[in-house]
Design a protein around this motif. Sequence first.
Motif, PDB file in Angstrom:
ATOM      1  N   ASP A  93       0.819  -1.218   0.000  1.00  0.00           N
ATOM      2  CA  ASP A  93       0.000   0.000   0.000  1.00  0.00           C
ATOM      3  C   ASP A  93       0.849   1.262   0.000  1.00  0.00           C
ATOM      4  O   ASP A  93       0.516   2.260   0.652  1.00  0.00           O
ATOM      5  CB  ASP A  93      -0.929   0.032   1.228  1.00  0.00           C
TER       6      ASP A  93
ATOM      7  N   ASP B 179      -0.079   1.392  -4.283  1.00  0.00           N
ATOM      8  CA  ASP B 179      -1.479   1.192  -3.897  1.00  0.00           C
ATOM      9  C   ASP B 179      -2.451   1.415  -5.047  1.00  0.00           C
ATOM     10  O   ASP B 179      -2.230   2.255  -5.930  1.00  0.00           O
ATOM     11  CB  ASP B 179      -1.833   2.115  -2.728  1.00  0.00           C
TER      12      ASP B 179
ATOM     13  N   GLU C  97      -0.766  -2.431  -7.820  1.00  0.00           N
ATOM     14  CA  GLU C  97      -1.887  -3.141  -7.209  1.00  0.00           C
ATOM     15  C   GLU C  97      -3.206  -2.727  -7.844  1.00  0.00           C
ATOM     16  O   GLU C  97      -3.377  -1.568  -8.243  1.00  0.00           O
ATOM     17  CB  GLU C  97      -2.008  -2.779  -5.721  1.00  0.00           C
TER      18      GLU C  97
HETATM   19 MG    MG Z   1      -4.028  -1.851  -0.996  1.00  0.00          MG
END
Ligand code: MG
Length: 289
Positions: free
Chosen positions: A177, A199, A234
């Motif tokens: 993240d 993230d 991600e």
């Molecule tokens: Mg995440």
Amino acid sequence: AAKAAGKGCYRFFIPDMHEAARQRQLLESDLRVALERGEMSLAYQPCVDSLSEEVTGFEALIRWVHPDRGPVSPAHFIPIAEELRLIDELGEWVLKTACAEAANWPAHISVAVNLSPVQFKSPELPFVVRMALAQSGLPPSRLELEITEGVFLSNDDHVHEMIGSLKDIGIKLALDDFGTGYSSLSYLQRVPFDKIKIDRSFVSGASDPASRNAALIRAMVGLASDLKMQTTAEGVETKEELQLVRDLGCSLVQGYIFGKPMPDEQARALAAKGSAALPDSHLPKREPR
Ligand code: MG
Ligand code: C2E
Ligand code: MG
Ligand code: MG
């Protein structure tokens, strides 16, 4: 009139508070027994090389199917498990299960396990990791541990000692993240991360190389590459997002476009197949950066 409205709010507010507290209490007591009742499992989401579209590994994500409520999101119950101090037991189960299941995958495929900042404070953690590896026979190089910027909020010496002990085992370390937490960049220089996970909030909807999100991703990839760290984008869902993160030089991609979290058997089959490329995804492959 104001008084009446105030009364109205008061009357409706209190029962809701009680109800929320009651729901929370029920969930707490159910969470205490969920593991022993076999309600927990792991789902695995593929991590894919952005250029070759080969599967390089999977991230283990915990799943709880409550007998009455159905699936409960980890985003909801992990914080409760942390508060109740159930996270060490839960985390140990995740590590052991992920290592045991990954030991049956093809030998080049890795598994990533999320660690809570609370687990990170437990002096037993390196021992638990060693146990999970020893019992499963999984080589340490195939295990990746994901931590978030949250771990850097507590005592600095302890954190760096813990990171040293974990790296000594031979595992890989990823920063999850990235960009969303308490971001002091100084720890990047001090911590030997193998990988930075950008993230989803930066990736979502990004397709224009001139956009602000693209600028941020470009900066993160540049920073990571100068520090000899890999980058994972991600939450990639669309071809446009994939094209952008690939062009910006992200080496790895995770997201619904290549696969949602899936049961172990399915993950093993996908790993054996090797490629995660969609039948219709013959995207033009450009050179990174
Ligand atoms: Mg995440
Ligand atoms: P995370 O580690 O950042 O995991 C990524 C989350 O994004 C997962 O949600 C995954 O299912 C979801 N995701 C992946 N690709 C996409 C996409 O393309 N679009 C969208 N909309 N979502 C995507 P999940 O499984 O609900 O997990 C949420 C968070 O809960 C995780 O975020 C992690 O922080 C935590 N978590 C999950 N499993 C564990 C665990 O075993 N231990 C600990 N400590 N935390 C866990
Ligand atoms: Mg993660
Ligand atoms: Mg993440």
